[in-house]
Design an enzyme around this catalytic site. Structure first.
Site, short mmCIF file in Angstrom:
data_model
loop_
_atom_site.label_atom_id
_atom_site.label_comp_id
_atom_site.label_asym_id
_atom_site.label_seq_id
_atom_site.Cartn_x
_atom_site.Cartn_y
_atom_site.Cartn_z
N ARG A 139 -12.43 -5.60 -7.50
CA ARG A 139 -12.86 -6.55 -6.47
C ARG A 139 -13.51 -5.74 -5.35
O ARG A 139 -13.14 -4.58 -5.10
CB ARG A 139 -11.70 -7.39 -5.95
CG ARG A 139 -10.54 -6.60 -5.33
CD ARG A 139 -9.51 -7.55 -4.75
NE ARG A 139 -8.37 -6.84 -4.18
CZ ARG A 139 -7.53 -7.39 -3.28
NH1 ARG A 139 -7.74 -8.63 -2.87
NH2 ARG A 139 -6.52 -6.70 -2.81
N GLN B 69 0.35 -0.17 -5.91
CA GLN B 69 -0.84 -0.55 -5.14
C GLN B 69 -1.42 0.70 -4.46
O GLN B 69 -0.69 1.47 -3.83
CB GLN B 69 -0.49 -1.61 -4.08
CG GLN B 69 -1.70 -2.09 -3.29
CD GLN B 69 -1.39 -3.30 -2.42
OE1 GLN B 69 -0.39 -3.99 -2.61
NE2 GLN B 69 -2.25 -3.59 -1.45
N ASP B 70 -2.73 0.89 -4.62
CA ASP B 70 -3.46 1.99 -3.95
C ASP B 70 -3.01 3.38 -4.42
O ASP B 70 -2.89 4.30 -3.61
CB ASP B 70 -3.31 1.89 -2.43
CG ASP B 70 -3.98 0.67 -1.84
OD1 ASP B 70 -4.63 -0.06 -2.61
OD2 ASP B 70 -3.85 0.43 -0.64
N GLN C 185 0.84 -1.20 0.00
CA GLN C 185 0.00 0.00 0.00
C GLN C 185 0.88 1.25 0.00
O GLN C 185 1.70 1.45 0.91
CB GLN C 185 -0.92 0.03 1.22
CG GLN C 185 -1.97 -1.07 1.24
CD GLN C 185 -1.52 -2.32 1.98
OE1 GLN C 185 -0.32 -2.58 2.10
NE2 GLN C 185 -2.47 -3.08 2.48
N ASP D 39 -5.67 -2.73 -6.75
CA ASP D 39 -6.66 -1.83 -6.15
C ASP D 39 -6.26 -0.37 -6.32
O ASP D 39 -6.43 0.45 -5.41
CB ASP D 39 -6.83 -2.13 -4.65
CG ASP D 39 -7.12 -3.58 -4.36
OD1 ASP D 39 -7.69 -4.26 -5.23
OD2 ASP D 39 -6.76 -4.05 -3.27
#
Length: 573
Positions: A478, A388-389, A366, A410
């Site tokens: 997701r 990520q993120d 993250q 994500d």
């Protein structure tokens, strides 16, 4: 305010309807039914309203106080009572953080999580107070705008509560359990009820021609019914901001023609050398645009546009020339919220021609490049790069146009009402063994006014991923939380998208999440082999219109400008 006579009529309507509505109320006594024979008319009305909530006992306990202590028959008092009860519970949760800080001991990570939780609960109280003030206020907002505002802010409160628990859980599950089992669990139920009560009362008021406020002459129209002026800007946009953005258009990459309040330049040619210094000197709680021009350069600093910095307009010389960079990540023992290179919190933040990046790499896990919780915020011709993120669209109403957003896992996530329009979404090569997921929506309650919308965009692989795009699975999303809502419409989906489209996060979210697609194109848009979840479906035009810029989902009024090309208040075709 609505006249007393009109309100009395509404009370009678509620009483008449209670015989049907009360059937849905959860059993409150041993006999398996609710005894309404001895109820006062007001308590019957309360029972009717509470029958629409998920936590009905808590609802009746809360609104029962109103029945005992007030002679008012104004249904708006139900909303106000529900909101103030939630404020009281969140304040109890805020007090609980003091004991959590003791439990944190010498752990810097745990202390940081507790401090984040305190900040988030402060934001929750702020939005609840704004919602309370908006019920019955007599100002220029239209009925539709007021409903959108209160729904958005109450939805944000749920997000802040959940983010508080998530922050605690990242550092120590025990802290999360303590807070969750305490007043915050009750506060979350009350917030959910407040949303349901507001929805029910608003619906009844609307059905009978009444309003949350007295009607205003010459009120502003819904964005969806707004025309585009000859200059290419929506006609509802304020004169001052129209001038700013018209000059921005003439200026090409930068915003030549706009006179900034201050200039930031690394070489010392401006008023400040850092963005942080410029923001520190900006006026607090402004009601007019404060313009900050950030000259070309790489600004290696962590920036927060704090909650008291409102109506900031920040622009650069282009997303590849004016870049804010950072490298904080979960790998360093920092929770997700605090990894952000740039955070926009103050309402009405507007940004153009800047780049935001987090260079921690896929190994950092993250690592947020841009975090936004600013209500009515907009980003134009910006670039958000991470892994990520990358983009944390945390809460409230947000709009992105002509932007580039890149990442792996994500990388567009949050619990906000966000529309990304006419933008390029680039999927990057992840860490070995990882799968790519473009979105992860965090909608926790079914009534929340929130969700992620990708409209008229392109989703493509980066060059480093292209050769292996079939070996490394890429999904459109997701469900991060139970009622995740993501809409992808009129977009081009590359062949890297898995035919299944979506992958699960938690097993129980498969039956409650919603993934909606409309009029997409490209090899990844074939929906024949999508996962067979209840909420994964292709929608029609009328339903797609509910998620456009002009709908109540993102009602813009005076906040959403257009910078280039024709504004798309609805669908492209």
């Amino acid at each position: 305010m609505v006249g007393k006579a009109a309100v009395s009529v509404l009370s009678l309507i509620l009483v008449v309807g209670v015989a049907l509505a009360v059937v849905a109320v959860v059993n409150m006594n041993k006999s398996g039914s609710l005894d309404t024979e001895n109820m006062s008319p007001k308590m019957k009305a309360i029972a009717s309203i509470c029958s629409q909530t998920d936590y009905q006992k808590e609802c009746q306990d809360t609104l029962g106080v109103l029945a005992k202590n007030s002679t008012s028959d104004d249904p708006k008092e139900y909303i106000k009572t529900a909101i103030m009860a939630t404020v009281d519970e969140i304040k109890k949760g805020f007090n609980l953080t003091d004991s959590l800080m003791v439990e944190a001991g010498n752990s810097a990570f745990m202390k940081m999580s507790v401090e984040d939780c305190k900040d988030l609960l402060r934001f929750a109280v702020r939005e609840l107070q704004a919602s309370y003030s908006s019920v019955g206020a007599n100002d220029e907002r239209s009925q539709e705008e007021r409903v959108s505002d209160i729904n958005t802010w109450l939805s944000a409160v749920i997000s802040y509560q959940e983010s508080c628990l998530d922050a605690l859980g990242e550092s120590n599950p025990k802290l999360k359990e303590t807070m969750g089992a305490g007043s915050l669990d009750f506060a979350t139920k009350l917030t959910s009820n407040a949303l349901a009560i507001f929805s029910e009362v608003s619906k009844i008021l609307g059905n009978y021609g009444l309003q949350l406020k007295a009607p205003q002459p010459n009120g502003r129209r819904l964005l969806g019914h707004t025309e585009v002026g000859s200059d290419g800007f929506p006609t509802w946009f304020s004169k001052a901001d129209r001038k700013l953005l018209a000059a921005a258009r003439r200026g090409g990459g930068g915003v030549v023609g706009v006179k900034p309040n201050v200039v930031v330049a690394k070489d010392g040619s401006g008023n400040y050398k850092t963005i942080g210094a410029a923001l520190a000197a900006a006026p607090k709680n402004s009601k007019t645009r404060y313009v900050i021009y950030v000259k070309a350069g790489i600004y290696d600093e962590y920036v927060t546009v704090t909650s008291d910095l409102t109506y900031i307009f920040m622009y650069g010389d282009g997303p590849r020339k004016t870049i804010v960079t950072g490298r904080k990540s979960a790998r360093d023992g920092i929770n997700t919220m605090n990894t952000a290179t740039f955070a926009a919190v103050g309402f009405h933040f507007l940004c153009k021609a800047m780049g935001f990046q987090n260079t921690a790499g896929p190994e950092g896990h993250q690592a947020v490049a841009l975090r936004v919780q600013s209500d009515r915020s907009a980003f134009y011709e910006c670039r958000i790069d991470g892994y990520q993120d990358s983009l944390y669209a945390q809460t409230n109403r947000q709009f992105y146009r002509n932007c580039v957003i890149s990442g792996t896992v994500d990388f567009i996530f949050g619990e906000s009402s966000t529309i990304i329009q006419n933008s390029l979404i680039i999927v990057r090569r992840p860490m070995q063994g990882q799968q790519n997921t473009v979105t992860a929506d965090g909608r926790k309650e079914n009534r929340e006014l929130s969700g992620l919308v990708i409209h008229n965009c392109r989703i493509v692989p980066e060059q480093k991923l292209f050769a292996d795009r079939f070996k490394i699975p890429t999904f459109l999303g997701r469900p991060w939380k139970k009622y995740a809502l993501t809409v992808i419409m009129e977009s081009t989906l590359g062949d890297l998208i898995q035919p299944a489209g979506y992958m699960p996060w938690e097993e129980d979210s498969r039956d409650t999440c919603q993934y909606l697609e409309y009029a997409n194109r490209g090899p990844g848009a074939n929906t024949a082999r999508r996962v067979k979840w209840k909420g994964v479906r292709v929608i029609g035009r009328n339903e797609a219109l509910k998620f456009t810029v002009g709908s109540p989902f993102l009602i813009g009024n005076v906040w959403l400008p257009e910078t280039r090309g024709k504004f798309l208040p609805g669908l492209k075709n």
